[in-house]
Write an enzyme that holds these catalytic residues in place. Sequence first.
Site, PDB file in Angstrom:
ATOM      1  N   THR A  51      -1.801   0.996   9.717  1.00 24.81           N
ATOM      2  CA  THR A  51      -2.529   0.405   8.600  1.00 24.81           C
ATOM      3  C   THR A  51      -3.925   0.984   8.550  1.00 24.81           C
ATOM      4  OG1 THR A  51      -3.514  -1.613   7.686  1.00 24.81           O
ATOM      5  CG2 THR A  51      -3.039  -1.627  10.057  1.00 24.81           C
ATOM      6  N   GLN A  65       2.233  -6.429   6.697  1.00 21.28           N
ATOM      7  CA  GLN A  65       1.722  -6.331   5.321  1.00 21.28           C
ATOM      8  C   GLN A  65       2.789  -5.728   4.423  1.00 21.28           C
ATOM      9  OE1 GLN A  65      -2.552  -4.814   5.080  1.00 21.28           O
ATOM     10  NE2 GLN A  65      -2.033  -4.226   7.154  1.00 21.28           N
ATOM     11  N   HIS A 117       2.353 -10.079   2.445  1.00 23.06           N
ATOM     12  CA  HIS A 117       2.190  -9.658   1.052  1.00 23.06           C
ATOM     13  C   HIS A 117       3.467  -9.791   0.224  1.00 23.06           C
ATOM     14  CE1 HIS A 117      -1.499  -7.051   2.398  1.00 23.06           C
ATOM     15  NE2 HIS A 117      -1.779  -8.329   2.294  1.00 23.06           N
ATOM     16  N   TYR A 159       8.059  -2.133  -9.285  1.00 25.27           N
ATOM     17  CA  TYR A 159       8.736  -2.687  -8.097  1.00 25.27           C
ATOM     18  C   TYR A 159      10.235  -2.382  -8.103  1.00 25.27           C
ATOM     19  CZ  TYR A 159       4.312  -4.480  -6.677  1.00 25.27           C
ATOM     20  OH  TYR A 159       3.002  -4.528  -6.272  1.00 25.27           O
ATOM     21  N   ARG A 195      10.373   0.846  -6.360  1.00 23.36           N
ATOM     22  CA  ARG A 195      10.165   0.658  -4.908  1.00 23.36           C
ATOM     23  C   ARG A 195      11.457   0.158  -4.255  1.00 23.36           C
ATOM     24  NH1 ARG A 195       6.736   2.542  -6.966  1.00 23.36           N
ATOM     25  NH2 ARG A 195       7.828   4.247  -5.989  1.00 23.36           N
ATOM     26  N   VAL A 236       6.218  -5.009   2.335  1.00 22.31           N
ATOM     27  CA  VAL A 236       7.147  -5.820   1.560  1.00 22.31           C
ATOM     28  C   VAL A 236       8.586  -5.342   1.766  1.00 22.31           C
ATOM     29  CG1 VAL A 236       5.385  -6.501  -0.111  1.00 22.31           C
ATOM     30  CG2 VAL A 236       6.745  -4.437  -0.541  1.00 22.31           C
TER      31      VAL A 236
END
Length: 230
Positions: A173, A86, A104, A53, A56, A88
């Site tokens: 999506t 969805q 999410h 993460y 990211r 982040v």
Amino acid sequence: MKKIVFSTGAGISAESGITTFRDAGGLWEQYPVMQVASAEGFAADPGLVHRFYNARRHDLAKAAPNEAHKLIAGLQDSFDVRVVTQNVDDLHERAGSRNVLHLHGELMKLRSVIRPEYTETLTPDNLDSSPDTRGRNGDPMRPHIVFFGEAVPEIDTAMRLAASADIFVVIGTSLNVYPAAGLMRCVRPGTPVYYIDPDPAPTPGMPDIRVMAVKATEGMRMLDRELRGI
Ligand code: OAD
């Protein structure tokens, strides 16, 4: 004001340079998903999950909202716009959308391992976390991400929003991940539903859905004109 609910996935941020999950070359081809994005993976190797993460976040810091994010925010002048994402990333917010629900989690936040409701926001000069990171209150912190195997706390709010929509728009999506993928089925009968995605997934049982098989920016330009009646 008519209420438009947008339900967005990774594809809306693709043209901002954020890699999607399941497309060719997507994140889940590059990283073992159950190691970096599941509750079991986090328990087994939290350092790996923090590093994933962190990477990211550094990608996100280099990205900017694209025209699709901006057109959604621009519709706020004429519609009650709600975004259920969805994603982040924070590109909807940076484009100016005021009502964004993250199903999410949020990349730019950490949350307490022991008190899920306690979160802290990271700053651009401090993007990294590790298993040693502590919150200002001393709690051990983890990425504020809903891992596979965890509940989706905001789903009830999202389902109520979908059921209150006058117009419902799905963008970018693959409709692989539930419960998010089921939101389009929560709309009231007769509600117009649009689905913008260059490679749309099948939507069985939704005969009236308007599929626009184009990228998010092009689809949003078309939809913006249609919604404004020009
Ligand atoms: P996916 O990676 O599964 O799907 C991305 C979708 O975006 C595909 O349908 C692509 O065709 C589409 N796409 C690609 N480029 C596009 C563009 N320029 N414009 C519009 N669409 C484009 O991503 P999601 O469906 O968002 O969860 O994935 C759902 C969840 O799975 C994510 O939130 C994440 C992941 O595991 C967690 O990490 C909890």
